[in-house]
Design an enzyme around this catalytic site. Structure first.
Site, mmCIF file in Angstrom:
data_model
loop_
_atom_site.group_PDB
_atom_site.id
_atom_site.type_symbol
_atom_site.label_atom_id
_atom_site.label_comp_id
_atom_site.label_asym_id
_atom_site.label_seq_id
_atom_site.Cartn_x
_atom_site.Cartn_y
_atom_site.Cartn_z
ATOM 1 N N ASP A 1 -69.258 49.809 42.192
ATOM 2 C CA ASP A 1 -68.941 48.893 43.680
ATOM 3 C C ASP A 1 -67.371 48.014 43.578
ATOM 4 O O ASP A 1 -67.379 47.251 44.550
ATOM 5 C CB ASP A 1 -70.062 47.670 42.843
ATOM 6 C CG ASP A 1 -69.623 46.374 42.524
ATOM 7 O OD1 ASP A 1 -69.209 47.284 40.566
ATOM 8 O OD2 ASP A 1 -69.776 45.563 42.740
ATOM 9 N N ARG B 1 -62.045 58.153 47.958
ATOM 10 C CA ARG B 1 -63.467 57.049 47.399
ATOM 11 C C ARG B 1 -64.809 58.549 47.392
ATOM 12 O O ARG B 1 -65.679 57.949 46.158
ATOM 13 C CB ARG B 1 -63.299 55.889 48.158
ATOM 14 C CG ARG B 1 -62.368 55.027 47.816
ATOM 15 C CD ARG B 1 -62.364 54.510 48.380
ATOM 16 N NE ARG B 1 -62.331 53.980 50.381
ATOM 17 C CZ ARG B 1 -61.687 54.294 50.526
ATOM 18 N NH1 ARG B 1 -60.715 53.774 51.293
ATOM 19 N NH2 ARG B 1 -62.094 53.832 52.095
ATOM 20 N N LYS C 1 -75.145 42.604 43.107
ATOM 21 C CA LYS C 1 -74.864 41.910 42.506
ATOM 22 C C LYS C 1 -73.959 40.716 43.164
ATOM 23 O O LYS C 1 -73.264 41.093 44.622
ATOM 24 C CB LYS C 1 -74.062 42.545 41.734
ATOM 25 C CG LYS C 1 -72.474 42.053 40.966
ATOM 26 C CD LYS C 1 -71.656 42.803 40.389
ATOM 27 C CE LYS C 1 -69.998 42.979 41.233
ATOM 28 N NZ LYS C 1 -69.626 43.530 41.143
ATOM 29 N N GLU D 1 -73.565 36.679 38.201
ATOM 30 C CA GLU D 1 -72.744 37.289 37.610
ATOM 31 C C GLU D 1 -71.355 35.570 38.140
ATOM 32 O O GLU D 1 -70.903 35.598 38.893
ATOM 33 C CB GLU D 1 -71.857 37.977 38.304
ATOM 34 C CG GLU D 1 -70.130 38.261 37.193
ATOM 35 C CD GLU D 1 -69.390 39.192 37.959
ATOM 36 O OE1 GLU D 1 -70.088 40.572 38.423
ATOM 37 O OE2 GLU D 1 -68.723 40.378 37.524
ATOM 38 N N GLU E 1 -68.225 35.079 36.347
ATOM 39 C CA GLU E 1 -67.513 35.401 34.949
ATOM 40 C C GLU E 1 -65.834 34.835 34.813
ATOM 41 O O GLU E 1 -65.408 34.123 35.926
ATOM 42 C CB GLU E 1 -66.307 37.008 35.911
ATOM 43 C CG GLU E 1 -65.153 37.289 34.755
ATOM 44 C CD GLU E 1 -64.529 39.192 35.287
ATOM 45 O OE1 GLU E 1 -65.135 39.014 36.680
ATOM 46 O OE2 GLU E 1 -63.556 38.853 34.921
ATOM 47 N N LYS F 1 -75.097 38.651 34.310
ATOM 48 C CA LYS F 1 -73.667 38.946 34.170
ATOM 49 C C LYS F 1 -72.289 38.538 33.527
ATOM 50 O O LYS F 1 -71.651 38.114 34.086
ATOM 51 C CB LYS F 1 -73.664 40.329 35.482
ATOM 52 C CG LYS F 1 -72.439 41.092 35.275
ATOM 53 C CD LYS F 1 -72.015 42.209 35.772
ATOM 54 C CE LYS F 1 -70.850 43.255 35.908
ATOM 55 N NZ LYS F 1 -71.039 44.346 36.144
ATOM 56 N N SER G 1 -73.204 45.970 32.231
ATOM 57 C CA SER G 1 -72.746 46.594 33.394
ATOM 58 C C SER G 1 -71.570 46.652 33.428
ATOM 59 O O SER G 1 -70.335 45.922 34.118
ATOM 60 C CB SER G 1 -73.406 45.465 34.328
ATOM 61 O OG SER G 1 -72.666 45.519 35.058
ATOM 62 N N TYR H 1 -61.630 42.206 42.075
ATOM 63 C CA TYR H 1 -62.784 42.773 43.073
ATOM 64 C C TYR H 1 -62.525 42.433 44.884
ATOM 65 O O TYR H 1 -62.521 42.399 45.138
ATOM 66 C CB TYR H 1 -64.251 42.626 42.537
ATOM 67 C CG TYR H 1 -64.164 43.786 41.595
ATOM 68 C CD1 TYR H 1 -64.411 45.072 41.492
ATOM 69 C CD2 TYR H 1 -64.092 43.218 40.419
ATOM 70 C CE1 TYR H 1 -64.434 45.667 40.535
ATOM 71 C CE2 TYR H 1 -64.471 43.610 38.856
ATOM 72 C CZ TYR H 1 -64.462 45.187 38.982
ATOM 73 O OH TYR H 1 -64.311 46.121 37.665
HETATM 74 P P1 13P Z 1 -65.455 45.213 34.976
HETATM 75 O O1 13P Z 1 -66.546 45.528 34.017
HETATM 76 O O2 13P Z 1 -64.717 46.302 35.250
HETATM 77 O O3 13P Z 1 -65.370 43.898 34.605
HETATM 78 O O4 13P Z 1 -66.390 44.740 36.354
HETATM 79 C C1 13P Z 1 -67.420 44.780 36.431
HETATM 80 C C2 13P Z 1 -67.961 43.832 37.516
HETATM 81 O O5 13P Z 1 -68.520 44.515 38.225
HETATM 82 C C3 13P Z 1 -67.457 42.336 37.356
HETATM 83 O O6 13P Z 1 -67.640 43.207 38.954
#
Ligand code: 13P
Length: 369
Positions: A39, A61, A152, A193, A195, A235, A306, A369
């Protein structure tokens, strides 16, 4: 008194809606299955494609996603879901078959990235929140009609001497909970997620501490927002030392820190944990996932992958934009998918790949991202 703090939860989801959400979530993380995160936004694809000398056009892409999506039945046992970017959801293969149909016909669940990226939180040390709530319910309803069953939304937290701040933890937890609530109302399973970036020189213990605080805030917010946990996936980052930490830790130490943090903060009710790879090399991400599944603690959830970068790096490298390399690139993706399917069951005995492309760090500072 009748004015007690919380008389009851007003009706939100019907029994049928809950069952649908739980069924979707469980299907994605069935034993040995994980998620391909494909994504990347247009801007993230620019980084991936520039790296291999390919121009970032819509057609390139599409050609690249076709390489991943044309993998044969070998991935059916190890890929439970694929996360699409908006553009990809409406693209077709060379023969005119919609990508969504190609994936769904395999019994693989289609997901969609619905956040609109990070924006600064003013007054903090370069911390962020994630935007995209406006119109989200309408977008989810449309995506559901167009074949997506999960979504996500990525929030980002940073470790430094001054971060994460209480504000960033509270704000990101709340926006994840609002997103999750809106998804579930539309029959979409939310992947939560939060992160925590690997940037920094902090040690494993500090990452574990911060991960526990962040996850505790997330599950408090999900409870406050009446999110149906059985119909969600988490995630998270694995608990790892900062990228410039001088101390090295074994996969077993990383696994113990990761599973300990999760056990302290993540309810057993959720459908599963699908780790992001976060700039680990392909091989590192597989070996660490394997160690996590072999960690000698009770683990009440499926623990799987993921991955974006850690499923795609070798495939991108093999392709380099050349038509004649397409099937070799697909083979590279299949190989990583199979290895991670084994790692998700604690059955990966490899670890011999550290010399090739698979062993190369995929770390990018302050990754977006
Ligand atoms: P990575 O596994 O490259 O960290 O990316 C996963 C993802 O979807 C982050 O949002």
């Amino acid at each position: 008194s009748v004015r007690c703090w919380m008389p009851h939860q007003y009706p939100t989801l019907s029994a049928e809606q809950k069952k649908e959400l739980q069924d979707i979530a469980r299907r994605i993380v069935a034993p040995g299955k994980g998620i391909l995160a494909a994504d990347e936004s247009v801007g993230s694809m620019a980084k991936r494609l520039n790296h291999i000398g390919v121009e970032n056009t819509e057609e390139n892409r599409r050609l690249y996603r076709q390489i991943l999506f044309s993998a044969d039945e070998r991935i059916d046992g190890c890929i439970g879901g694929v996360i699409f970017f908006h553009e990809t959801l409406y693209q077709n293969a060379d023969d005119g078959t919609p990508f969504v149909k190609m994936i769904k016909d395999r019994g693989i669940t289609v997901g969609i990235k619905v956040d609109k990226g990070v924006v600064p939180l003013a007054g903090t040390n370069a911390e962020t929140t994630t935007q995209g709530l406006d119109g989200l319910s309408e977008r989810c309803a449309q995506y559901k009609k167009d074949g997506a069953d999960f979504a996500k939304w990525r929030c980002v937290l940073k470790i430094s001497t001054t971060t994460p701040s209480q504000l960033s933890m509270t704000e990101n937890a709340n926006v994840l909970a609002r997103y999750a609530s809106i998804c579930q109302q539309n029959g979409i399973v939310p992947i939560i997620e939060p992160e925590i970036l690997p940037d920094g020189d902090h040690d494993l213990k500090r990452c574990q501490y911060v991960t526990e605080k962040v996850l505790a805030a997330v599950y408090k917010a999900l409870s406050d927002h009446h999110v149906y946990l059985e119909g969600t996936l988490l995630k998270p980052n694995m608990v790892t030392p900062g990228h410039s930490c001088p101390i090295k830790y074994s996969p077993e130490e990383i696994a113990m820190a990761t599973v300990t943090a999760l056990r302290r903060t993540v309810p057993p009710a959720i459908a599963g944990v699908t780790f992001l790879s976060g700039g680990q090399s392909e091989e590192e991400a597989s070996v660490n996932l394997n160690a996590i599944n072999n960690c000698p603690l009770v683990k009440p959830w499926p623990l799987t992958f993921s991955y974006g970068r850690a499923l795609q790096a070798s495939a991108l490298n093999a392709w380099r934009g050349q038509k004649e390399n397409a099937s070799a690139a697909t083979e590279e993706f299949i190989k990583r998918a199979e290895i991670n399917g084994l790692a998700a069951q604690g059955k990966y005995t490899g670890g011999s790949e550290s010399s090739g492309a698979a062993g190369k760090s995929l770390y990018v500072a302050n990754h977006a991202y």
